[in-house]
Design a protein around this motif. Structure first.
Motif, PDB file in Angstrom:
ATOM      1  N   GLU A   1      42.371  40.337  35.712  1.00  0.00           N
ATOM      2  CA  GLU A   1      43.135  39.953  34.519  1.00  0.00           C
ATOM      3  C   GLU A   1      43.547  41.173  33.692  1.00  0.00           C
ATOM      4  O   GLU A   1      44.496  41.093  32.911  1.00  0.00           O
TER       5      GLU A   1
ATOM      6  N   ASP B   1      41.693  38.369  41.564  1.00  0.00           N
ATOM      7  CA  ASP B   1      42.777  39.002  40.788  1.00  0.00           C
ATOM      8  C   ASP B   1      42.181  39.538  39.486  1.00  0.00           C
ATOM      9  O   ASP B   1      41.344  38.886  38.860  1.00  0.00           O
TER      10      ASP B   1
ATOM     11  N   ASN C   1      36.600  40.421  36.686  1.00  0.00           N
ATOM     12  CA  ASN C   1      37.150  39.195  36.107  1.00  0.00           C
ATOM     13  C   ASN C   1      37.035  39.268  34.594  1.00  0.00           C
ATOM     14  O   ASN C   1      36.069  39.801  34.062  1.00  0.00           O
TER      15      ASN C   1
ATOM     16  N   HIS D   1      35.890  31.390  37.676  1.00  0.00           N
ATOM     17  CA  HIS D   1      35.544  32.675  38.287  1.00  0.00           C
ATOM     18  C   HIS D   1      34.253  33.302  37.777  1.00  0.00           C
ATOM     19  O   HIS D   1      33.454  33.798  38.567  1.00  0.00           O
TER      20      HIS D   1
HETATM   21 MN   LIG Z   1      39.845  35.214  37.145  1.00  0.00          MN
END
Ligand SMILES: [Mn+2]
Ligand SMILES: Cc1cc2nc3c(=O)[nH]c(=O)nc-3n(C[C@H](O)[C@H](O)[C@H](O)COP(=O)(O)O)c2cc1C
Length: 489
Positions: free
Chosen positions: A215, A213, A152, A174
């Motif tokens: 980045e 996900d 993250n 997150h």
């Molecule tokens: Mn994130």
């Protein structure tokens, strides 16, 4: 795409961005000495049009700020103009590119262990009068989910508290979730903080995607090239090889200290002083002639620009799926980013409200006000948006308030539950949607009441008729000239 480890490879980085700004005449170089603690914030806060490169800072540092200073700069970074950028970024959101690992990179030119660097000697600036101290606003923190290893990357304000220590604000998203997982294990969370790189890496870090996900993959999609990553020296993390500076450290579990206030994105010091975690740094790697990155927050400042484009693009993408693909043209954020303007052509009565509800319940928690307008309203001209509100809204019909919603925790106008750094931290508020669209094209009669006035010969140009010396004061030359878009059609 060229190969990412070849000799002549020119990656997109902060250096290429400085050149790009310079060539576009969007950069001011400041040769005079500037004190980051007492002067830099004021200069950044004033510079709404141009990016600033400070060439003469204490301890030999240089630094870039207000880059992007506005949506025009952000659009430039994406190779677009202000009107194109949101649909373009919405498209790139779906085209992620995984990073590539490299053995070495510019960010490894200098390696400094704990007693060889001192954060109080870096040009970190104090942004506002009531701030708790100098705060790194441009640090992108990389962490991993300890269960899955998923990476993250997100922005976090880092208040300098000593040579190797900063505070950190972890909004409940997150990296906070990762931190809680380490805290349950009773372990410190390893972190790497990157300072200074291409603005599209920053835009990716401000993109709210799903948990898990990466980045860095979003950044690859934004830049249309894979981000080159190198291994950290003291933590099991990877960082962008073409960054200016990287800090490696840990966030200890359970420990809290006073942190804040800080000049925030809504133009308020809204979180005040809270009990928040700290980061302890044990290693710095950097380029030989590293350029620092300062970031001033505030409404319509650099920090807000980084929020605006990914937020509008994410919402644009989301809206494009509602009820079988609406006729949506653009999305813009209002100053302070708690408001949105959706530019669309309704196909049916009521469709605007369907889209407004979706806009207010997206990945992003900020928007509490959403306004729908038609294509003839220039959504980058706030006079036109206010005109649409005043002339196209029947309040009892077109305005709805949804009570008891979960809102952004840093919206000062709403009741706060808990506090920053505590498990319960939110604003339990409300949202408002305003349908300022005109009747749909399939009801031509009703729609005709809203035909905008246009002069005969709309293509005539005032400058062809007026004496040259009187032109600078003529308002019609202003880019925000009310109704000016209609004259081009
Ligand atoms: Mn994130
Ligand atoms: C300039 C700027 C400063 C930010 N500061 C913080 C911060 O101090 N703490 C925080 O938790 N989020 C901060 N954010 C927000 C997050 O970085 C951003 O919402 C990001 O998408 C969150 O990542 P995540 O969805 O992976 O958690 C900031 C964003 C920007 C653009």
């Amino acid at each position: 795409m060229s190969t990412t480890d070849g000799k002549n490879y020119q990656p997109k980085d902060m250096r290429s961005w400085i050149n790009e700004l310079d060539e576009a005449n969007e950069l001011i170089r400041i040769d005079k000495p500037v004190d980051p603690l007492t002067e830099m914030g004021s200069l950044l806060y004033q510079s709404r049009e141009k990016a600033l490169l400070f060439d003469n800072l204490p301890n030999g540092w240089r630094s870039l700020g207000q880059a992007p200073a506005n949506v025009r700069h952000a659009a430039l970074a994406f190779g677009a103009n202000e009107e194109e950028v949101v649909p373009l970024v919405a498209d790139r959101l779906g085209k992620t590119i995984p990073p590539v690992m490299v053995e070495d990179g510019p960010v490894k030119e200098v390696k400094l262990s704990k007693d060889e660097f001192d954060l109080t000697k870096t040009p970190v600036h104090v942004a506002g009068q009531r701030d708790g101290g100098p705060v790194i606003g441009s640090g992108l923190m990389i962490t991993k989910d300890p269960d899955t290893g998923a990476r993250n990357m997100s922005f976090h304000r880092l208040q300098i508290k000593g040579p190797n220590k900063s505070g950190i604000l972890l909004y409940p998203r997150h990296s906070w979730k990762n931190y809680l997982k380490y805290q349950v294990r009773g372990e410190p969370m390893p972190v790497a903080i990157m300072i200074g790189h291409h603005p599209l890496i920053y835009a990716a870090a401000a993109t709210t995607a799903a948990y898990g996900d990466d980045e860095i993959e979003i950044a690859g999609g934004y830049m249309d090239e894979a981000v080159r990553m190198v291994k950290c020296e003291t933590v099991d993390l990877e960082v962008p090889a073409d960054a200016e500076i990287v800090l490696e450290g840990y966030i200890p579990p359970d420990y809290r200290e006073d942190e804040g206030p800080f000049s925030e994105f809504q133009d308020y010091y809204v979180t005040g002083t809270g009990q928040n975690p700290i980061v302890e740094y044990q290693y710095m790697t950097r380029r030989e002639d590293a350029i620092w990155k300062n970031l001033q927050n505030g409404s319509e400042m650099e920090g807000c620009v980084f929020h605006k484009i990914p937020m509008c693009a994410t919402i644009y993408k989301r809206l494009s799926t509602v009820s079988g693909g609406p006729d949506i043209h653009n999305v813009a954020a209002l100053p302070g980013i708690f408001g949105l303007v959706i530019q669309m052509t309704s196909r049916y009565y009521g469709e605007a409200k369907n889209l407004l509800m979706a806009a207010l319940s997206s990945e992003y928690q900020h928007p509490k006000l959403a306004i729908a307008v038609d294509e003839d309203v220039d959504i980058f001209n706030h006079s036109e948006v206010l005109w649409a509100l005043a002339t196209r809204v029947n309040p009892e019909q077109d305005i709805d308030i949804i009570k008891g919603t979960h809102n952004h925790a840093m919206d000062a106008a709403l009741p706060e539950l808990g506090a920053a750094g505590k498990p319960l931290w939110q604003r339990f508020g409300s949202k408002m949607l305003i349908d300022a669209t005109i009747p749909p094209p399939n009801d031509a009669d009703a729609r005709s009441d809203f035909e905008r006035i246009r002069p005969i010969n709309p293509g005539l140009r005032l400058e062809d008729f007026a004496a040259e010396e009187s032109m600078p004061i003529v308002d019609s030359l202003s880019p925000l000239f009310f109704g000016s878009k209609l004259l081009d059609k």
